[in-house]
Motif scaffolding. Structure first.
Motif, PDB file in Angstrom:
ATOM      1  N   HIS A 112       0.860  -1.195   0.000  1.00 19.42           N
ATOM      2  CA  HIS A 112       0.000   0.000   0.000  1.00 19.42           C
ATOM      3  C   HIS A 112       0.895   1.244   0.000  1.00 19.42           C
ATOM      4  CE1 HIS A 112      -3.151   2.784   0.693  1.00 19.42           C
ATOM      5  NE2 HIS A 112      -3.051   2.863   2.015  1.00 19.42           N
ATOM      6  N   ALA A 113       1.114   1.806  -1.205  1.00 23.30           N
ATOM      7  CA  ALA A 113       2.004   2.957  -1.353  1.00 23.30           C
ATOM      8  C   ALA A 113       1.258   4.233  -1.692  1.00 23.30           C
ATOM      9  CB  ALA A 113       3.046   2.663  -2.433  1.00 23.30           C
ATOM     10  N   ALA A 114      -0.059   4.187  -1.734  1.00 26.17           N
ATOM     11  CA  ALA A 114      -0.847   5.372  -2.098  1.00 26.17           C
ATOM     12  C   ALA A 114      -0.865   6.376  -0.953  1.00 26.17           C
ATOM     13  CB  ALA A 114      -2.270   4.963  -2.462  1.00 26.17           C
ATOM     14  N   GLY A 115      -1.068   7.629  -1.303  1.00 21.98           N
ATOM     15  CA  GLY A 115      -1.176   8.669  -0.292  1.00 21.98           C
ATOM     16  C   GLY A 115      -1.158  10.043  -0.936  1.00 21.98           C
ATOM     17  N   ARG A 129      -9.646  18.864   5.496  1.00 22.79           N
ATOM     18  CA  ARG A 129      -8.238  18.649   5.160  1.00 22.79           C
ATOM     19  C   ARG A 129      -7.730  17.336   5.755  1.00 22.79           C
ATOM     20  NH1 ARG A 129      -4.643  24.014   5.672  1.00 22.79           N
ATOM     21  NH2 ARG A 129      -3.269  22.648   4.456  1.00 22.79           N
ATOM     22  N   LEU A 130      -8.192  17.007   6.941  1.00 25.32           N
ATOM     23  CA  LEU A 130      -7.818  15.720   7.533  1.00 25.32           C
ATOM     24  C   LEU A 130      -8.349  14.575   6.681  1.00 25.32           C
ATOM     25  CD1 LEU A 130      -6.684  13.926   9.762  1.00 25.32           C
ATOM     26  CD2 LEU A 130      -8.807  14.275  11.034  1.00 25.32           C
ATOM     27  N   ALA A 131      -9.611  14.667   6.270  1.00 29.55           N
ATOM     28  CA  ALA A 131     -10.223  13.606   5.466  1.00 29.55           C
ATOM     29  C   ALA A 131      -9.518  13.446   4.129  1.00 29.55           C
ATOM     30  CB  ALA A 131     -11.707  13.907   5.249  1.00 29.55           C
ATOM     31  N   ARG A 132      -9.091  14.559   3.533  1.00 24.56           N
ATOM     32  CA  ARG A 132      -8.422  14.519   2.229  1.00 24.56           C
ATOM     33  C   ARG A 132      -7.150  13.680   2.278  1.00 24.56           C
ATOM     34  NH1 ARG A 132      -7.754  19.931   1.439  1.00 24.56           N
ATOM     35  NH2 ARG A 132      -9.983  20.000   0.995  1.00 24.56           N
ATOM     36  N   VAL A 133      -6.463  13.725   3.406  1.00 26.81           N
ATOM     37  CA  VAL A 133      -5.229  12.964   3.567  1.00 26.81           C
ATOM     38  C   VAL A 133      -5.506  11.585   4.164  1.00 26.81           C
ATOM     39  CG1 VAL A 133      -3.022  12.918   4.789  1.00 26.81           C
ATOM     40  CG2 VAL A 133      -3.837  15.046   3.769  1.00 26.81           C
ATOM     41  N   TRP A 134      -6.468  11.516   5.076  1.00 28.64           N
ATOM     42  CA  TRP A 134      -6.761  10.276   5.798  1.00 28.64           C
ATOM     43  C   TRP A 134      -7.303   9.189   4.868  1.00 28.64           C
ATOM     44  CZ3 TRP A 134      -6.161   8.873  10.921  1.00 28.64           C
ATOM     45  CH2 TRP A 134      -6.833   7.722  11.334  1.00 28.64           C
ATOM     46  N   ARG A 135      -8.199   9.546   3.978  1.00 29.22           N
ATOM     47  CA  ARG A 135      -8.914   8.529   3.210  1.00 29.22           C
ATOM     48  C   ARG A 135      -7.999   7.694   2.306  1.00 29.22           C
ATOM     49  NH1 ARG A 135     -12.663  10.221  -0.215  1.00 29.22           N
ATOM     50  NH2 ARG A 135     -14.092   8.475   0.102  1.00 29.22           N
ATOM     51  N   PRO A 136      -7.136   8.292   1.483  1.00 24.80           N
ATOM     52  CA  PRO A 136      -6.309   7.448   0.613  1.00 24.80           C
ATOM     53  C   PRO A 136      -5.212   6.699   1.357  1.00 24.80           C
ATOM     54  CG  PRO A 136      -5.770   9.760   0.296  1.00 24.80           C
ATOM     55  CD  PRO A 136      -6.979   9.729   1.174  1.00 24.80           C
ATOM     56  N   LYS A 137      -4.889   7.122   2.565  1.00 21.77           N
ATOM     57  CA  LYS A 137      -3.846   6.425   3.319  1.00 21.77           C
ATOM     58  C   LYS A 137      -4.453   5.467   4.345  1.00 21.77           C
ATOM     59  CE  LYS A 137      -0.010   6.843   3.152  1.00 21.77           C
ATOM     60  NZ  LYS A 137       1.016   6.017   2.469  1.00 21.77           N
ATOM     61  N   ALA A 138      -5.162   5.999   5.325  1.00 22.51           N
ATOM     62  CA  ALA A 138      -5.660   5.179   6.417  1.00 22.51           C
ATOM     63  C   ALA A 138      -6.924   4.404   6.051  1.00 22.51           C
ATOM     64  CB  ALA A 138      -5.924   6.058   7.640  1.00 22.51           C
ATOM     65  N   THR A 139      -7.902   5.087   5.464  1.00 21.66           N
ATOM     66  CA  THR A 139      -9.143   4.402   5.081  1.00 21.66           C
ATOM     67  C   THR A 139      -8.859   3.301   4.071  1.00 21.66           C
ATOM     68  OG1 THR A 139     -10.453   6.401   5.473  1.00 21.66           O
ATOM     69  CG2 THR A 139     -11.433   4.712   4.071  1.00 21.66           C
ATOM     70  N   ALA A 140      -8.024   3.588   3.085  1.00 19.54           N
ATOM     71  CA  ALA A 140      -7.685   2.569   2.091  1.00 19.54           C
ATOM     72  C   ALA A 140      -6.985   1.381   2.733  1.00 19.54           C
ATOM     73  CB  ALA A 140      -6.802   3.177   1.007  1.00 19.54           C
ATOM     74  N   ALA A 141      -6.111   1.647   3.701  1.00 16.02           N
ATOM     75  CA  ALA A 141      -5.423   0.551   4.393  1.00 16.02           C
ATOM     76  C   ALA A 141      -6.422  -0.330   5.133  1.00 16.02           C
ATOM     77  CB  ALA A 141      -4.395   1.117   5.363  1.00 16.02           C
ATOM     78  N   ALA A 142      -7.417   0.303   5.760  1.00 11.96           N
ATOM     79  CA  ALA A 142      -8.438  -0.459   6.470  1.00 11.96           C
ATOM     80  C   ALA A 142      -9.240  -1.334   5.505  1.00 11.96           C
ATOM     81  CB  ALA A 142      -9.368   0.489   7.217  1.00 11.96           C
ATOM     82  N   HIS A 143      -9.566  -0.803   4.326  1.00 12.04           N
ATOM     83  CA  HIS A 143     -10.319  -1.587   3.341  1.00 12.04           C
ATOM     84  C   HIS A 143      -9.492  -2.747   2.801  1.00 12.04           C
ATOM     85  CE1 HIS A 143     -13.293   1.370   3.790  1.00 12.04           C
ATOM     86  NE2 HIS A 143     -12.985   2.184   2.785  1.00 12.04           N
ATOM     87  N   LEU A 144      -8.222  -2.517   2.570  1.00 17.57           N
ATOM     88  CA  LEU A 144      -7.344  -3.600   2.098  1.00 17.57           C
ATOM     89  C   LEU A 144      -7.220  -4.691   3.154  1.00 17.57           C
ATOM     90  CD1 LEU A 144      -4.582  -1.398   0.470  1.00 17.57           C
ATOM     91  CD2 LEU A 144      -6.030  -3.028  -0.761  1.00 17.57           C
ATOM     92  N   HIS A 145      -7.127  -4.275   4.405  1.00 20.44           N
ATOM     93  CA  HIS A 145      -7.070  -5.249   5.503  1.00 20.44           C
ATOM     94  C   HIS A 145      -8.342  -6.088   5.539  1.00 20.44           C
ATOM     95  CE1 HIS A 145      -7.084  -6.948   9.521  1.00 20.44           C
ATOM     96  NE2 HIS A 145      -8.131  -6.201   9.851  1.00 20.44           N
ATOM     97  N   ALA A 146      -9.487  -5.436   5.462  1.00 22.61           N
ATOM     98  CA  ALA A 146     -10.754  -6.167   5.537  1.00 22.61           C
ATOM     99  C   ALA A 146     -10.938  -7.101   4.349  1.00 22.61           C
ATOM    100  CB  ALA A 146     -11.919  -5.170   5.619  1.00 22.61           C
TER     101      ALA A 146
END
Length: 476
Positions: A112-115, A129-146
């Motif tokens: 997972h190298a996106a961000g 601004r938090l969501a703009r950065v959070w979603r492609p990094k943290a949210t995407a990581a959570a979806h990949l995990h699931a």
């Protein structure tokens, strides 16, 4: 230079088979796969790891710049490549992506190298601004995990950042998103799943996230002790991190000599021990913290107190801008005019906080917009009984001048401001001279320019220009 991890040799054995535990006949999914780092990783996995099936995911997919050339390169190296346009912040899209992997070459690894970045000081952060950065990094990581939790993966690597481990000026939102990835790696390990979060320092190859960095930004990072890694070195550290076995590792180039040249309290706690081993000569910019400034100043004549604090500000301002000679910092010029931005402003504030022990505001250079004004503020905090009683009011005038001159380019605004200033100064002059508003002071300012009005303020409030303590922003 020292590194957080040392890169081992190649990741294939004498027979050319992978030694990472990864089934090279399976498929490896890389998010951010058409970006700079994703492209480098993809080619490295094929060349060094022997991976033969890649699924590269990005927002633009096959339409991304260079996607065709990347496919050709990887194909020539013997890999089968599929590039897909997928929104990895959408759980259904991620689940469909994983479910669609060819069962003949099942998914065995995820990188997972996106961000994205949206830098800004803490006071400018917003939920958006938090969501703009959070979603492609943290949210995407959570979806990949699931989506992959039930699959027999051998590899699940997340590209994190030292921002989440060591901190980074202006990157509170990015630090939070990467800290989530670090925690997710630990969570996966606790569940018996593969998980590794690599907290990267700066890669020399400009990516979509770092391409905006100019020479000044890179120079600032170098002064902070963080060097830019070549792609070869960084990929070697990726190999080392996978082999190491821990769930969270830092991959960074550190210059210990540069660390030793900074006040210890301006460094992230994990780096202070490294900095303590340096032998750099101590100067005003590396002064020890916890100096008894009240006692030190009390032993000095008033003018020497002021000069000492002004030199302290100049030394640290020069260090923050990367100047070796504090003489290059002009006392009367505004910090913004000198080249300060939000990040160097924070660095100066942190330096002065470390050496004085004061709790200084993050808006320090905006509240006290030039070195003389800032030195006067420090004087009022450290030696209030000796400080100029007019200093707070003069500081307000400095801020007012900066604000006025920023809008006075508009002719209508310019005339309106001059009229208001003339009225105010007429009243002030009448009080000061003991006359009326039509007295000598009123005559002096009736036809005054903006510059002459500010000069009048300085002179009639007792501001001395002969001792080098004139505090306006150098615009006259």
């Amino acid at each position: 230079m020292v590194r957080a991890v040392a890169a081992p040799g190649p990741t294939t054995d004498d027979r050319g088979e992978s030694t990472t535990g990864l089934d090279t006949d399976g498929t490896v999914l890389i998010t951010g796969g058409t970006g700079t780092l994703g492209t480098l990783v993809a080619e490295h996995l094929v060349r060094a790891w022997g991976v033969r099936h890649l699924l590269l995911v990005s927002r633009s997919g096959p339409e991304a710049a260079g996607a065709g050339e990347l496919t050709d390169t990887l194909t020539e190296l013997g890999a089968e490549v599929r590039i897909a346009a997928v929104d990895v912040t959408d759980p259904d899209a991620v689940a469909a992506l994983v479910a669609g992997v060819d069962s003949a070459h099942p998914l065995t690894g995820v990188v997972h190298a996106a961000g994205v970045l949206d830098d800004g000081v803490l006071t400018t952060q917003t939920p958006e601004r938090l969501a703009r950065v959070w979603r492609p990094k943290a949210t995407a990581a959570a979806h990949l995990h699931a989506a992959t939790a039930e699959l027999p993966l051998s590899l699940f690597v997340m590209f994190s950042s030292t921002a989440g481990t060591l901190g980074a000026s202006g990157q509170s939102n990015y630090a939070a998103a990467n800290a989530y990835c670090d925690a997710l790696a630990a969570r996966r390990r606790a569940l018996g799943l593969p998980g590794l979060s690599v907290a990267w320092g700066l890669w020399a190859d400009a990516s979509g996230m770092t391409g905006h960095l100019g020479e000044a930004d890179r120079a600032r990072m170098t002064r902070s002790g963080i060097g830019a890694m070549s792609s070869e070195r960084a990929l070697g550290l990726l190999d080392a991190a996978v082999r190491h076995g821990h769930h969270h590792l830092i991959a960074i180039d550190l210059d210990v000599r540069a660390l030793a040249g900074r006040p210890a309290l301006t460094l992230p706690a994990p780096l202070r021990a490294l900095a303590g081993g340096g032998t750099a000569r101590r100067t005003a910019a590396t002064a020890r913290p916890h100096t008894d400034w009240a006692g030190h100043l009390a032993a000095l004549p008033l003018e020497e107190q002021r000069r000492t604090l002004l030199n302290l500000v100049l030394s640290h301002a020069a260090a923050a801008l990367g100047h070796s000679d504090p003489g290059r910092i002009q006392t009367e010029r505004g910090f913004l005019e000198l080249g300060f931005d939000s990040l160097t402003a924070i660095e100066l504030r942190n330096r002065l906080t470390a050496v004085t022990g004061l709790r200084l505001a993050t808006t320090l250079i905006f509240d006290h917009p030039n070195p003389a004004a800032l030195a006067a503020h420090l004087h009022s905090e450290l030696a209030p009984e000796d400080a100029d009683p007019l200093a707070p009011m003069l500081g307000e005038i400095d801020r007012m001048e900066s604000a006025l001159l920023s809008v006075a380019q508009d002719e209508t605004a310019h005339e309106a401001l001059l009229e208001r200033l003339r009225t105010t100064l007429s009243k002030l002059g009448a009080l000061h001279g003991g006359g009326t508003e039509e007295g000598p002071a009123a005559g002096r300012i009736q036809d005054a320019t903006a510059d002459e009005i500010f000069q009048f303020i300085d002179e009639d409030l007792g501001r001395s220009e002969s001792n080098g303590e004139h505090a306006h922003g150098g615009t006259r």
